[in-house]
Design a protein around this motif. Structure first.
Motif: not given
Length: 109
Positions: A25-35, A78-81
């Motif tokens: 879920a945390w990775s998904l939040c970061f991916i949404v931030r990237i987009v 991207v680094i955090w993902v």
């Protein structure tokens, strides 16, 4: 592992599941931030976006102090993902620590 009793290994499947879901879920939040970096007009403090910003911003602020934007693009999500993917694989992946402890506890029992 002979010093660890089977009783102490009982919560491992639950820990494996919860930790895996939280990291995903945390990775998904970061991916949404990237987009959403493609849409600078998005207000992070209103509506659904606050749910995405709340768990990610505490990590992004100090990381932004260390890593400057490249070509005007914030690369810290991207680094955090990448880091979260590594941690998830090391802990709950197929060869992860918790996965291996679970397999070993099943073999002993």
């Amino acid at each position: 592992m002979s010093f660890v009793t089977p009783v102490s290994l009982a919560p491992l499947p639950l820990l494996h599941l919860v930790l895996g879901l939280l990291l995903a879920a945390w990775s998904l939040c970061f991916i949404v931030r990237i987009v959403l970096t493609w849409y600078p007009q998005v207000d992070w403090h209103s509506g659904f976006w606050a749910i995405v910003a709340w768990p990610t911003e505490p990590l992004l602020v100090p990381t932004r102090r260390l890593v400057a934007p490249i070509g005007g693009v914030d690369v810290t999500p991207v680094i955090w993902v990448g880091l979260l993917s590594l941690v998830r694989e090391l802990l709950v992946g197929q060869q992860g620590l918790i996965s291996q402890w679970m397999l070993r506890s099943m073999a002993v029992a």
